[in-house]
Design a protein around this motif. Structure first.
Motif, PDB file in Angstrom:
ATOM      1  N   GLN A 155       0.818  -1.202   0.000  1.00  0.00           N
ATOM      2  CA  GLN A 155       0.000   0.000   0.000  1.00  0.00           C
ATOM      3  C   GLN A 155       0.860   1.263   0.000  1.00  0.00           C
ATOM      4  O   GLN A 155       0.504   2.270  -0.612  1.00  0.00           O
ATOM      5  CB  GLN A 155      -0.929   0.002   1.220  1.00  0.00           C
ATOM      6  CG  GLN A 155      -2.131  -0.903   1.065  1.00  0.00           C
ATOM      7  CD  GLN A 155      -3.018  -0.459  -0.085  1.00  0.00           C
ATOM      8  OE1 GLN A 155      -3.081  -1.110  -1.137  1.00  0.00           O
ATOM      9  NE2 GLN A 155      -3.694   0.667   0.084  1.00  0.00           N
ATOM     10  N   ALA A 156       1.995   1.217   0.698  1.00  0.00           N
ATOM     11  CA  ALA A 156       2.880   2.380   0.726  1.00  0.00           C
ATOM     12  C   ALA A 156       3.434   2.685  -0.659  1.00  0.00           C
ATOM     13  O   ALA A 156       3.593   3.857  -1.029  1.00  0.00           O
ATOM     14  CB  ALA A 156       4.024   2.139   1.714  1.00  0.00           C
ATOM     15  N   VAL A 157       3.732   1.643  -1.443  1.00  0.00           N
ATOM     16  CA  VAL A 157       4.206   1.869  -2.809  1.00  0.00           C
ATOM     17  C   VAL A 157       3.113   2.529  -3.641  1.00  0.00           C
ATOM     18  O   VAL A 157       3.381   3.408  -4.478  1.00  0.00           O
ATOM     19  CB  VAL A 157       4.653   0.548  -3.452  1.00  0.00           C
ATOM     20  CG1 VAL A 157       5.044   0.754  -4.913  1.00  0.00           C
ATOM     21  CG2 VAL A 157       5.836  -0.043  -2.687  1.00  0.00           C
ATOM     22  N   ARG A 158       1.865   2.110  -3.412  1.00  0.00           N
ATOM     23  CA  ARG A 158       0.743   2.664  -4.177  1.00  0.00           C
ATOM     24  C   ARG A 158       0.417   4.104  -3.775  1.00  0.00           C
ATOM     25  O   ARG A 158      -0.173   4.853  -4.553  1.00  0.00           O
ATOM     26  CB  ARG A 158      -0.496   1.796  -3.987  1.00  0.00           C
ATOM     27  CG  ARG A 158      -0.436   0.433  -4.653  1.00  0.00           C
ATOM     28  CD  ARG A 158      -1.795  -0.241  -4.613  1.00  0.00           C
ATOM     29  NE  ARG A 158      -1.816  -1.484  -5.383  1.00  0.00           N
ATOM     30  CZ  ARG A 158      -1.669  -2.691  -4.857  1.00  0.00           C
ATOM     31  NH1 ARG A 158      -1.497  -2.809  -3.545  1.00  0.00           N
ATOM     32  NH2 ARG A 158      -1.689  -3.773  -5.603  1.00  0.00           N
ATOM     33  N   ASN A 159       0.776   4.473  -2.546  1.00  0.00           N
ATOM     34  CA  ASN A 159       0.393   5.793  -2.021  1.00  0.00           C
ATOM     35  C   ASN A 159       1.609   6.519  -1.436  1.00  0.00           C
ATOM     36  O   ASN A 159       1.659   6.799  -0.236  1.00  0.00           O
ATOM     37  CB  ASN A 159      -0.685   5.621  -0.950  1.00  0.00           C
ATOM     38  CG  ASN A 159      -1.928   4.944  -1.479  1.00  0.00           C
ATOM     39  OD1 ASN A 159      -2.729   5.563  -2.164  1.00  0.00           O
ATOM     40  ND2 ASN A 159      -2.081   3.654  -1.174  1.00  0.00           N
ATOM     41  N   PRO A 160       2.612   6.828  -2.260  1.00  0.00           N
ATOM     42  CA  PRO A 160       3.833   7.466  -1.748  1.00  0.00           C
ATOM     43  C   PRO A 160       3.563   8.843  -1.169  1.00  0.00           C
ATOM     44  O   PRO A 160       2.618   9.531  -1.588  1.00  0.00           O
ATOM     45  CB  PRO A 160       4.740   7.535  -2.987  1.00  0.00           C
ATOM     46  CG  PRO A 160       3.793   7.515  -4.153  1.00  0.00           C
ATOM     47  CD  PRO A 160       2.636   6.658  -3.728  1.00  0.00           C
ATOM     48  N   LEU A 161       4.396   9.230  -0.206  1.00  0.00           N
ATOM     49  CA  LEU A 161       4.249  10.525   0.461  1.00  0.00           C
ATOM     50  C   LEU A 161       5.562  11.291   0.344  1.00  0.00           C
ATOM     51  O   LEU A 161       6.614  10.817   0.789  1.00  0.00           O
ATOM     52  CB  LEU A 161       3.884  10.307   1.935  1.00  0.00           C
ATOM     53  CG  LEU A 161       3.464  11.535   2.749  1.00  0.00           C
ATOM     54  CD1 LEU A 161       2.254  12.204   2.114  1.00  0.00           C
ATOM     55  CD2 LEU A 161       3.154  11.114   4.180  1.00  0.00           C
ATOM     56  N   GLU A 162       5.506  12.465  -0.255  1.00  0.00           N
ATOM     57  CA  GLU A 162       6.716  13.219  -0.578  1.00  0.00           C
ATOM     58  C   GLU A 162       7.437  13.701   0.682  1.00  0.00           C
ATOM     59  O   GLU A 162       6.808  13.987   1.713  1.00  0.00           O
ATOM     60  CB  GLU A 162       6.367  14.432  -1.439  1.00  0.00           C
ATOM     61  CG  GLU A 162       5.878  14.082  -2.837  1.00  0.00           C
ATOM     62  CD  GLU A 162       6.944  13.391  -3.673  1.00  0.00           C
ATOM     63  OE1 GLU A 162       8.129  13.786  -3.575  1.00  0.00           O
ATOM     64  OE2 GLU A 162       6.596  12.457  -4.413  1.00  0.00           O
ATOM     65  N   PRO A 163       8.776  13.834   0.611  1.00  0.00           N
ATOM     66  CA  PRO A 163       9.549  14.366   1.741  1.00  0.00           C
ATOM     67  C   PRO A 163       9.182  15.818   2.046  1.00  0.00           C
ATOM     68  O   PRO A 163       8.617  16.532   1.210  1.00  0.00           O
ATOM     69  CB  PRO A 163      11.002  14.259   1.266  1.00  0.00           C
ATOM     70  CG  PRO A 163      10.993  13.234   0.190  1.00  0.00           C
ATOM     71  CD  PRO A 163       9.654  13.367  -0.481  1.00  0.00           C
ATOM     72  N   VAL A 164       9.546  16.241   3.252  1.00  0.00           N
ATOM     73  CA  VAL A 164       9.308  17.607   3.713  1.00  0.00           C
ATOM     74  C   VAL A 164      10.662  18.272   3.940  1.00  0.00           C
ATOM     75  O   VAL A 164      11.534  17.698   4.608  1.00  0.00           O
ATOM     76  CB  VAL A 164       8.497  17.606   5.027  1.00  0.00           C
ATOM     77  CG1 VAL A 164       8.341  19.019   5.564  1.00  0.00           C
ATOM     78  CG2 VAL A 164       7.134  16.949   4.814  1.00  0.00           C
ATOM     79  N   PHE A 165      10.853  19.481   3.390  1.00  0.00           N
ATOM     80  CA  PHE A 165      12.125  20.180   3.558  1.00  0.00           C
ATOM     81  C   PHE A 165      12.044  21.111   4.771  1.00  0.00           C
ATOM     82  O   PHE A 165      11.071  21.837   4.947  1.00  0.00           O
ATOM     83  CB  PHE A 165      12.472  20.964   2.295  1.00  0.00           C
ATOM     84  CG  PHE A 165      12.886  20.088   1.155  1.00  0.00           C
ATOM     85  CD1 PHE A 165      14.212  19.751   0.958  1.00  0.00           C
ATOM     86  CD2 PHE A 165      11.934  19.559   0.289  1.00  0.00           C
ATOM     87  CE1 PHE A 165      14.592  18.918  -0.080  1.00  0.00           C
ATOM     88  CE2 PHE A 165      12.293  18.722  -0.754  1.00  0.00           C
ATOM     89  CZ  PHE A 165      13.626  18.405  -0.938  1.00  0.00           C
ATOM     90  N   VAL A 166      13.087  21.065   5.598  1.00  0.00           N
ATOM     91  CA  VAL A 166      13.149  21.897   6.800  1.00  0.00           C
ATOM     92  C   VAL A 166      14.471  22.663   6.804  1.00  0.00           C
ATOM     93  O   VAL A 166      15.419  22.309   6.099  1.00  0.00           O
ATOM     94  CB  VAL A 166      13.023  21.038   8.077  1.00  0.00           C
ATOM     95  CG1 VAL A 166      11.711  20.268   8.098  1.00  0.00           C
ATOM     96  CG2 VAL A 166      14.208  20.071   8.225  1.00  0.00           C
ATOM     97  N   ASP A 167      14.534  23.708   7.631  1.00  0.00           N
ATOM     98  CA  ASP A 167      15.801  24.443   7.721  1.00  0.00           C
ATOM     99  C   ASP A 167      16.664  23.844   8.826  1.00  0.00           C
ATOM    100  O   ASP A 167      16.245  22.953   9.570  1.00  0.00           O
ATOM    101  CB  ASP A 167      15.570  25.935   7.926  1.00  0.00           C
ATOM    102  CG  ASP A 167      14.785  26.253   9.191  1.00  0.00           C
ATOM    103  OD1 ASP A 167      14.993  25.556  10.215  1.00  0.00           O
ATOM    104  OD2 ASP A 167      13.977  27.196   9.174  1.00  0.00           O
ATOM    105  N   ALA A 168      17.864  24.359   8.941  1.00  0.00           N
ATOM    106  CA  ALA A 168      18.851  23.776   9.852  1.00  0.00           C
ATOM    107  C   ALA A 168      18.392  23.789  11.303  1.00  0.00           C
ATOM    108  O   ALA A 168      18.779  22.912  12.091  1.00  0.00           O
ATOM    109  CB  ALA A 168      20.186  24.511   9.713  1.00  0.00           C
ATOM    110  N   SER A 169      17.567  24.733  11.687  1.00  0.00           N
ATOM    111  CA  SER A 169      17.099  24.801  13.074  1.00  0.00           C
ATOM    112  C   SER A 169      16.221  23.619  13.449  1.00  0.00           C
ATOM    113  O   SER A 169      16.009  23.338  14.629  1.00  0.00           O
ATOM    114  CB  SER A 169      16.327  26.108  13.291  1.00  0.00           C
ATOM    115  OG  SER A 169      15.143  26.123  12.507  1.00  0.00           O
ATOM    116  N   GLN A 170      15.691  22.920  12.450  1.00  0.00           N
ATOM    117  CA  GLN A 170      14.848  21.746  12.683  1.00  0.00           C
ATOM    118  C   GLN A 170      15.560  20.448  12.309  1.00  0.00           C
ATOM    119  O   GLN A 170      14.919  19.433  12.114  1.00  0.00           O
ATOM    120  CB  GLN A 170      13.556  21.872  11.875  1.00  0.00           C
ATOM    121  CG  GLN A 170      12.694  23.054  12.254  1.00  0.00           C
ATOM    122  CD  GLN A 170      11.493  23.175  11.329  1.00  0.00           C
ATOM    123  OE1 GLN A 170      11.582  23.680  10.205  1.00  0.00           O
ATOM    124  NE2 GLN A 170      10.355  22.691  11.797  1.00  0.00           N
ATOM    125  N   ALA A 171      16.876  20.517  12.221  1.00  0.00           N
ATOM    126  CA  ALA A 171      17.667  19.367  11.781  1.00  0.00           C
ATOM    127  C   ALA A 171      18.636  18.945  12.884  1.00  0.00           C
ATOM    128  O   ALA A 171      19.775  19.433  12.944  1.00  0.00           O
ATOM    129  CB  ALA A 171      18.431  19.713  10.506  1.00  0.00           C
TER     130      ALA A 171
END
Length: 489
Positions: free
Chosen positions: A97-113
């Protein structure tokens, strides 16, 4: 408790007795750590004695104050289910099911890394990845210290499409790591494109991440063709896009919640012998259970920086163990299940990548026949499995009354529902996997090259018109707890 990184995953495991063992007893990462876990929890194709056991956290690593090493996090199907909030027998379907319904990555800045809490740059005085991070060896014959459970993230230099996979990474010097690509890997295709232009390929090496991100990395074409970002599968498994952050020294992204990120570039037209520092002739133990031969000519990653969380955790595995079965096998199961479900809805009940094949070579497929036509459909499912996953070598077909996860039950079916002259389908001369020592011209002179093999569909299903002859003895379904308190399935 929500899992979003490795540390929250460990908090979940800590609530389940017997799933995580932490020790402060000093451990040498060179051979000793793997020797301990070989006995405690490696399992799969590791030479006996071995067994399935808890994940282990070593908090006192000789020569590396402040660093910790985790091994075996995914070395049981039960733990994978706990960490993905899914019954172990339903992981195949969840992944499909995960292959059928992929979820795109989320970009964050360095303060959240958190992966960039501590920064070491290669131009800093005294920079040396060999003293910064405890890369273990599995055996005394290893070519060198390896990062065994590290996700390499690279991008197509022409269109920017991203791929992430786990590769064999051997530390060669203070700022160089060799990388082994099995044939057909997408990041190797990116490397070749960059090399043809005389350019380096920027990559991030991500260690210690959310198990969902790790588990999404092992899907392969045609399930995830060139250009498909496997991080979207990890996001779908978790229900939250994987967090990415820009690297500090290269034009590439990294997993923001990783414990460790190594930033570097695969150099064009530079090669090294994998065992150049040891001359052992061996690489490390691979998933079939044998020591892989040291490769005489591998591409080199030039390290530009190492960024970490405070007191980072180096996540590793015992090469041939059950952790590899989980990482490679469950996505393989899902790929096979998905193509069979697309072709024959409802016919294939379950698929299981058996531990004895390291998660890659042996698949058990459970089918439910409803007509004589399904005798042929079962074998078609076996052929589909071999087509959808090129490294698969053997397929065993069983009926719905056989538990594909129970090796004794499968062997029973193979013994009583099989005649070799009519039920064995052999496909010679098919592309396989270079790490199987039987897939060589030395073993079989009829093979044209290493990694070519004969494949097999072992039909251990009952012929539909004889179904009544193969009815298993039916016992009463009685709850035994009044007689045997504490009984568990």
């Amino acid at each position: 408790m929500a899992v979003h990184d490795l540390r929250s995953a460990l908090e979940v495991l800590a609530k389940h007795p017997g799933q995580l063992h932490t020790t402060n007893h000093p451990i040498d990462p060179m051979g000793e750590l793997a020797g301990v876990y070989k006995r405690v929890g490696a399992g799969a194709t590791v030479q006996r004695p071995t067994k399935l056991g808890p994940a282990m956290m070593f908090e006192n690593v000789k020569g590396y104050p402040g660093a910790r090493i985790l091994v075996g996090l995914l070395a049981s199907r039960q733990r994978v289910g706990m960490l993905l909030d899914c019954p172990p027998r339903e992981l195949t379907q969840k992944f499909a099911q995960a292959v059928r319904n992929p979820l795109e990555p989320v970009f964050v800045d360095a303060s959240q890394a958190p992966c960039q809490e501590v920064v070491h740059k290669a131009d800093d005085a005294g920079f040396d990845i060999r003293t910064l991070l405890p890369a273990p060896t599995n055996t005394d014959m290893d070519a060198g210290p390896y990062f065994c459970e590290a996700m390499v993230l690279g991008s197509d230099p022409d269109n920017g499409h991203t791929d992430v996979t786990i590769h064999r990474l051997c530390v060669q010097s203070e700022d160089e790591i060799s990388i082994f690509f099995a044939p057909g890997r997408h990041i190797d295709a990116f490397r070749k494109k960059a090399e043809a232009k005389g350019e380096a390929l920027p990559v991030s090496i991500n260690i210690g991440v959310d198990p969902a991100a790790y588990m999404g990395t092992s899907f392969e074409a045609p399930t995830t063709p060139l250009g498909f970002d496997e991080l979207t599968i990890g996001g779908a498994l978790r229900g939250e896009g994987v967090h990415l952050v820009e690297c500090l020294t290269i034009n590439q992204k990294a997993l923001a919640r990783a414990e460790i990120v190594i930033e570097g570039e695969i150099l064009p037209n530079v090669r090294v012998a994998e065992d150049q520092n040891t001359n052992t002739g061996h690489a490390m133990p691979e998933f079939p259970g044998y020591d892989g031969p040291a490769n005489p000519s591998l591409p080199v990653i030039k390290v530009k920086a190492v960024t970490t969380r405070t007191n980072p955790i180096v996540q590793t595995l015992v090469g041939p163990g059950e952790e590899h079965v989980s990482l490679a096998g469950i996505p393989t199961e899902a790929a096979v299940f998905k193509i069979c479900e697309d072709e024959f809805p409802g016919f294939v009940r379950q698929t299981y990548a058996h531990s004895s094949g390291g998660g890659k070579f042996l698949q058990i497929i459970q089918v439910e026949k409803t007509s004589e036509f399904d005798d042929g459909r079962a074998r078609q499912a076996g052929v589909l499995a071999l087509g959808v996953y090129s490294e698969l070598k053997h397929v065993v077909l069983v009926d719905e009354d056989v538990d594909p996860f129970d090796s004794e039950d499968v062997l029973w079916a193979m013994t009583t529902r099989f005649q070799a002259d009519r039920d064995l389908v052999i496909l010679p001369g098919i592309a396989g996997h270079v790490l199987d020592p039987s897939q060589t011209p030395q073993y079989n002179p009829a093979l044209p090259d290493k990694g070519v093999t004969a494949k097999m569909v072992y039909d251990a299903t009952r012929p539909y018109h004889l179904k009544d002859m193969f009815t298993r003895a039916q016992f009463r379904d009685v709850d035994p707890t009044p007689w045997y308190p504490g009984y568990q399935e």
